[in-house]
Design a protein around this motif. Structure first.
Motif, mmCIF file in Angstrom:
data_model
loop_
_atom_site.group_PDB
_atom_site.id
_atom_site.type_symbol
_atom_site.label_atom_id
_atom_site.label_comp_id
_atom_site.label_asym_id
_atom_site.label_seq_id
_atom_site.Cartn_x
_atom_site.Cartn_y
_atom_site.Cartn_z
ATOM 1 N N UNK A 22 9.133 -22.235 -3.430
ATOM 2 C CA UNK A 22 7.883 -22.749 -3.988
ATOM 3 C C UNK A 22 6.785 -21.689 -3.884
ATOM 4 N N UNK A 23 6.715 -21.035 -2.716
ATOM 5 C CA UNK A 23 5.692 -20.006 -2.492
ATOM 6 C C UNK A 23 5.822 -18.872 -3.514
ATOM 7 N N UNK A 24 7.054 -18.373 -3.682
ATOM 8 C CA UNK A 24 7.268 -17.261 -4.627
ATOM 9 C C UNK A 24 6.888 -17.698 -6.040
ATOM 10 N N UNK A 25 7.338 -18.887 -6.418
ATOM 11 C CA UNK A 25 7.005 -19.406 -7.744
ATOM 12 C C UNK A 25 5.503 -19.512 -7.941
ATOM 13 N N UNK A 26 4.804 -19.996 -6.901
ATOM 14 C CA UNK A 26 3.359 -20.199 -7.010
ATOM 15 C C UNK A 26 2.619 -18.873 -7.150
ATOM 16 N N UNK A 27 2.964 -17.866 -6.309
ATOM 17 C CA UNK A 27 2.202 -16.607 -6.388
ATOM 18 C C UNK A 27 2.516 -15.844 -7.668
ATOM 19 N N UNK A 28 3.780 -15.919 -8.137
ATOM 20 C CA UNK A 28 4.102 -15.254 -9.407
ATOM 21 C C UNK A 28 3.366 -15.961 -10.555
ATOM 22 N N UNK A 29 3.299 -17.300 -10.469
ATOM 23 C CA UNK A 29 2.547 -18.059 -11.470
ATOM 24 C C UNK A 29 1.084 -17.662 -11.498
ATOM 25 N N UNK A 30 0.484 -17.518 -10.307
ATOM 26 C CA UNK A 30 -0.927 -17.107 -10.223
ATOM 27 C C UNK A 30 -1.122 -15.708 -10.798
ATOM 28 N N UNK A 31 -0.142 -14.807 -10.557
ATOM 29 C CA UNK A 31 -0.245 -13.441 -11.088
ATOM 30 C C UNK A 31 -0.186 -13.448 -12.611
ATOM 31 N N UNK A 32 0.719 -14.250 -13.163
ATOM 32 C CA UNK A 32 0.843 -14.321 -14.624
ATOM 33 C C UNK A 32 -0.439 -14.893 -15.236
ATOM 34 N N UNK A 33 -1.002 -15.902 -14.553
ATOM 35 C CA UNK A 33 -2.271 -16.493 -15.000
ATOM 36 C C UNK A 33 -3.372 -15.439 -15.016
ATOM 37 N N UNK A 34 -3.424 -14.641 -13.942
ATOM 38 C CA UNK A 34 -4.448 -13.597 -13.865
ATOM 39 C C UNK A 34 -4.221 -12.524 -14.925
ATOM 40 N N UNK A 35 -2.949 -12.248 -15.233
ATOM 41 C CA UNK A 35 -2.613 -11.316 -16.307
ATOM 42 C C UNK A 35 -3.255 -11.788 -17.609
ATOM 43 N N UNK A 36 -3.106 -13.080 -17.920
ATOM 44 C CA UNK A 36 -3.671 -13.599 -19.167
ATOM 45 C C UNK A 36 -5.200 -13.611 -19.121
ATOM 46 N N UNK A 37 -5.763 -13.935 -17.953
ATOM 47 C CA UNK A 37 -7.224 -13.911 -17.817
ATOM 48 C C UNK A 37 -7.765 -12.517 -18.133
ATOM 49 N N UNK A 38 -7.124 -11.481 -17.550
ATOM 50 C CA UNK A 38 -7.635 -10.118 -17.755
ATOM 51 C C UNK A 38 -7.370 -9.624 -19.170
ATOM 52 N N UNK A 39 -6.209 -9.990 -19.730
ATOM 53 C CA UNK A 39 -5.906 -9.620 -21.124
ATOM 54 C C UNK A 39 -6.981 -10.193 -22.047
ATOM 55 N N UNK A 40 -7.397 -11.423 -21.771
ATOM 56 C CA UNK A 40 -8.359 -12.083 -22.660
ATOM 57 C C UNK A 40 -9.787 -11.608 -22.407
ATOM 58 N N UNK A 41 -10.223 -11.601 -21.123
ATOM 59 C CA UNK A 41 -11.631 -11.334 -20.833
ATOM 60 C C UNK A 41 -11.958 -9.839 -20.762
ATOM 61 N N UNK A 42 -11.000 -9.005 -20.312
ATOM 62 C CA UNK A 42 -11.277 -7.571 -20.156
ATOM 63 C C UNK A 42 -10.775 -6.761 -21.349
ATOM 64 N N UNK A 43 -9.613 -7.129 -21.871
ATOM 65 C CA UNK A 43 -9.049 -6.357 -22.982
ATOM 66 C C UNK A 43 -9.350 -6.991 -24.336
ATOM 67 N N UNK A 44 -9.986 -8.169 -24.324
ATOM 68 C CA UNK A 44 -10.445 -8.846 -25.552
ATOM 69 C C UNK A 44 -9.326 -9.110 -26.529
ATOM 70 N N UNK A 45 -8.134 -9.360 -26.015
ATOM 71 C CA UNK A 45 -7.051 -9.688 -26.928
ATOM 72 C C UNK A 45 -7.183 -11.146 -27.369
ATOM 73 N N UNK A 46 -6.699 -11.439 -28.546
ATOM 74 C CA UNK A 46 -6.806 -12.799 -29.067
ATOM 75 C C UNK A 46 -8.083 -12.964 -29.869
#
Lengths: 128, 201
Positions: free
Chosen positions: A51-75
């Motif tokens: 559960x722990x591994x799944x949760x932290x990898x999930x949080x990392x993927x979420x942060x990946x999308x946050x930065x792609x959208x807000x910092x790299x202006x994709x979408x």
């Protein structure tokens, strides 16, 4: 001065968007950090490791999308979305590369008996 | 009238070539992601092969890495603000935000080198085990990118200070911003997969 504005009218962020992206990234980083710290403090009993591994990898993927959208202006690209297309291709290549390597290596592990592994290791030692 | 139309066409052409440069650089970054992915795969395969040496759990200090992570994350934010200021033509703000970004990048790099030095002093160098070879290759490659980014940033700061915000410097600043954000994104995964997962094994 007008030329500056001309060069960069599309595809750009604003102070508010950058701040929101930064805030979300910090929250996600701290969430993952305290999740792991909580797990370690409880001696690994608070929740299962999977559960722990799944949760932290999930949080990392979420942060990946946050930065792609807000910092790299994709979408927020204009119509022929080449950058997005290349990004998807990159994700596909990465998934094949990483999951494929892990699959092959775990399969090799599975198919070797402990005896074969020992034999292999001894042969390797002889070479050093 | 025709002159006006000509300048409009010229602007359109310039914008088009700038977009092409951006797209080319974006494609480079995506291929760089594939490089990091292969290093991540290597690390994932080797992370249990400690060969009797120290594992991530005994080596890594999470609070230390958290500070490192927050320094890089903040630098990614200030870098975004620098590019934003550049697009609006505020030269002094650009220099200020980039100086702050470079400072935070240096803090990050210094902390990483200190960590490497610490590991090697404990006898946990890249020669110790497959796990440590993979660790140093992955994290070291990221550190090399950060170093290149810092050199580029200092070059750009001198260019902006000397030439001001011309079309050329503005374009290069945007590429630098893209590169720096990308490095922070790679670090999210190093933080999660190497450090957070390493201590909870």
């Amino acid at each position: 001065m007008s030329e500056h504005a001309e060069v960069s009218t599309q595809d750009k962020g604003s102070f508010g968007l950058y701040s929101l992206g930064f805030f979300l990234s910090v929250v996600l980083t701290l969430a993952a950090y305290f999740l792991v710290q909580g797990y370690l403090r409880s001696g690994g009993t608070a929740f299962t490791r999977d559960f722990l591994i799944g949760a932290i990898v999930g949080l990392a993927v979420l942060q990946f999308f946050v930065q792609i959208f807000f910092f790299l202006h994709l979408g927020r690209e204009t119509k022929p979305r080449w950058k997005l297309l290349v990004l998807f291709f990159m994700i596909l290549v990465i998934l094949i590369l990483v999951l494929g390597s892990l699959w092959i290596m775990s399969n090799l592990n599975y198919r070797m008996t402990p005896q074969q592994i020992n034999q292999y290791m001894q042969n390797q030692d002889g070479g050093i | 009238m025709s002159e006006l139309a000509e300048t409009a066409v010229l602007h359109e052409e310039r914008r088009h070539s700038d977009d092409k440069t951006m797209f080319g650089f974006w494609t480079y970054i995506m291929t760089d992601c594939v490089l990091f992915a292969s290093l991540f795969a290597t690390y994932a395969v080797l992370h249990n092969n400690t060969f009797g040496g120290p594992s991530g759990r005994t080596l890594f200090s999470l609070p230390y890495v958290l500070v490192e992570t927050l320094a890089l994350l903040t630098s990614s934010f200030t870098c975004g603000l620098a590019v934003l200021a550049a697009q609006r033509g505020f030269k002094k703000q650009v220099l200020f935000w980039f100086a702050l970004t470079a400072l935070l990048g240096l803090v990050f790099l210094g902390m990483e080198l200190h960590e490497f030095h610490d590991f090697v002093a404990q006898g946990a160098s890249w020669r110790r085990s497959g796990f440590l070879s993979a660790f140093f290759t992955l994290v070291g490659t990221h550190g090399a990118h950060i170093t290149a980014g810092l050199i580029w940033m200092i070059t750009m700061m001198t260019q902006v200070a000397r030439r001001g915000l011309t079309r050329g410097t503005l374009r290069r600043l945007q590429l630098l911003g893209l590169f720096w954000h990308f490095l922070d994104i790679v670090w999210i995964f190093i933080f999660t997969i190497v450090y957070l997962q390493g201590v909870s094994l």
